[in-house]
Design a protein around this motif. Structure first.
Motif, mmCIF file in Angstrom:
data_model
loop_
_atom_site.group_PDB
_atom_site.id
_atom_site.type_symbol
_atom_site.label_atom_id
_atom_site.label_comp_id
_atom_site.label_asym_id
_atom_site.label_seq_id
_atom_site.Cartn_x
_atom_site.Cartn_y
_atom_site.Cartn_z
ATOM 1 N N GLU A 163 0.867 -1.183 0.000
ATOM 2 C CA GLU A 163 0.000 0.000 0.000
ATOM 3 C C GLU A 163 0.899 1.227 0.000
ATOM 4 O OE1 GLU A 163 -3.179 0.210 2.846
ATOM 5 O OE2 GLU A 163 -3.211 -1.979 3.028
ATOM 6 N N ILE A 164 0.592 2.177 -0.855
ATOM 7 C CA ILE A 164 1.439 3.365 -0.990
ATOM 8 C C ILE A 164 0.603 4.639 -0.946
ATOM 9 C CG2 ILE A 164 3.137 2.110 -2.368
ATOM 10 C CD1 ILE A 164 1.981 3.544 -4.863
ATOM 11 N N TYR A 165 1.305 5.760 -0.718
ATOM 12 C CA TYR A 165 0.730 7.077 -0.932
ATOM 13 C C TYR A 165 1.535 7.772 -2.023
ATOM 14 C CZ TYR A 165 -2.469 7.086 3.045
ATOM 15 O OH TYR A 165 -3.502 6.819 3.900
ATOM 16 N N LEU A 166 0.885 8.067 -3.129
ATOM 17 C CA LEU A 166 1.513 8.870 -4.185
ATOM 18 C C LEU A 166 1.462 10.330 -3.755
ATOM 19 C CD1 LEU A 166 0.075 7.439 -7.531
ATOM 20 C CD2 LEU A 166 2.500 7.640 -6.954
ATOM 21 N N ARG A 175 1.309 16.654 -5.383
ATOM 22 C CA ARG A 175 -0.144 16.587 -5.391
ATOM 23 C C ARG A 175 -0.682 17.415 -4.224
ATOM 24 N NH1 ARG A 175 -2.191 12.213 -8.384
ATOM 25 N NH2 ARG A 175 -0.543 10.851 -9.233
ATOM 26 N N SER A 176 -1.846 17.979 -4.391
ATOM 27 C CA SER A 176 -2.450 18.750 -3.300
ATOM 28 C C SER A 176 -2.797 17.848 -2.125
ATOM 29 C CB SER A 176 -3.712 19.468 -3.792
ATOM 30 O OG SER A 176 -4.654 18.522 -4.308
ATOM 31 N N LYS A 177 -3.066 16.575 -2.441
ATOM 32 C CA LYS A 177 -3.350 15.595 -1.398
ATOM 33 C C LYS A 177 -2.794 14.250 -1.845
ATOM 34 C CE LYS A 177 -7.122 13.486 1.245
ATOM 35 N NZ LYS A 177 -8.605 13.417 1.441
ATOM 36 N N PRO A 178 -1.993 13.589 -0.986
ATOM 37 C CA PRO A 178 -1.457 12.275 -1.367
ATOM 38 C C PRO A 178 -2.575 11.310 -1.741
ATOM 39 C CG PRO A 178 -0.371 13.085 0.602
ATOM 40 C CD PRO A 178 -1.526 14.014 0.340
ATOM 41 N N LEU A 179 -2.298 10.466 -2.723
ATOM 42 C CA LEU A 179 -3.289 9.515 -3.214
ATOM 43 C C LEU A 179 -2.968 8.128 -2.684
ATOM 44 C CD1 LEU A 179 -5.667 8.916 -5.150
ATOM 45 C CD2 LEU A 179 -3.968 8.622 -6.982
ATOM 46 N N HIS A 180 -3.896 7.549 -1.916
ATOM 47 C CA HIS A 180 -3.700 6.220 -1.343
ATOM 48 C C HIS A 180 -4.018 5.163 -2.400
ATOM 49 C CE1 HIS A 180 -5.134 2.526 0.744
ATOM 50 N NE2 HIS A 180 -4.005 2.717 1.401
#
Length: 215
Positions: A163-166, A175-180
């Protein structure tokens, strides 16, 4: 216990050889190859009566195809526990700092071990080992085809697809908000590598980033 004591025979090897930074000569390597037998002898002298522990010490450099040492054993001639320790021993050697080499990251160690895994290790044990050892440990910063990402969780049996956060896009823009993303469910994002410390410092120094992104 066998895993902890398997290299005790190295106390009989010259520290000049153990700490040598350049390639070993044939004579030096021949001396190194005696340490499993010395380990076995020292354990017997110390009163060890467990044949499994003795076999681990003696056989942890044997290989499934018979190319190992000291006995050129193959397949099931090698003690089951020694076959396990052989895998762990190579992984530890690759991921640890040595006088003659740097410590490799887990995914590099996995790649090296995979090259000749069918010759060196029992396939099922090799697979099970890497079901439980993270190739991309939590906190690793990954290069993906969708941008930079941090590993947030690794599930047993899914070590290749954590599982990652882009936290950037593919152009390395924050990114304005990390993407899970759970890579075990999302196959469109591909891991291309892992940033080393220097690369990471260089990239992040060019970004106006919030350090909390990596926490």
């Amino acid at each position: 216990m066998g895993a902890m004591l398997h290299d005790i025979g190295k106390i009989a090897i010259s520290t000049d050889i153990l700490n040598k930074k350049s390639r070993l000569s044939d004579l030096e390597f021949a001396e190194i190859k005696h340490h499993p037998e010395v380990s076995m002898e020292r354990l017997r002298q110390a009163g060890c009566f467990s044949e499994n522990i003795i076999d681990i010490a003696d056989q942890h450099h044997e290989r499934i195809d018979g190319s190992g040492y000291p006995g050129n054993l193959q397949g099931e001639q090698i003690n089951f526990f020694a076959r396990i320790v052989a895998i762990a021993d190579v992984y530890d050697a690759l991921t640890s700092m040595r006088p003659y080499k740097k410590a490799y990251k887990p995914h590099i160690a996995y790649g090296i071990m995979s090259l000749n895994a069918e010759k060196n290790f029992e396939g099922e044990l090799f697979r099970r080992f890497f079901e439980n050892v993270a190739i991309y440990p939590v906190g690793s910063i990954l290069k993906t085809d969708a941008g930079m990402a941090i590993v947030k969780n690794v599930m047993r049996g899914k070590v290749k697809t954590p599982e990652i956060y882009l936290f950037t896009d593919e152009n390395i823009i924050l990114r304005s908000k990390p993407l899970h993303i759970d890579l075990s469910r999302e196959s469109s994002v591909k891991i291309e590598g892992v940033y080393d410390d220097y690369e990471l410092y260089t990239v992040l120094s060019m970004l106006d980033y919030n350090p909390n992104i990596l926490l």
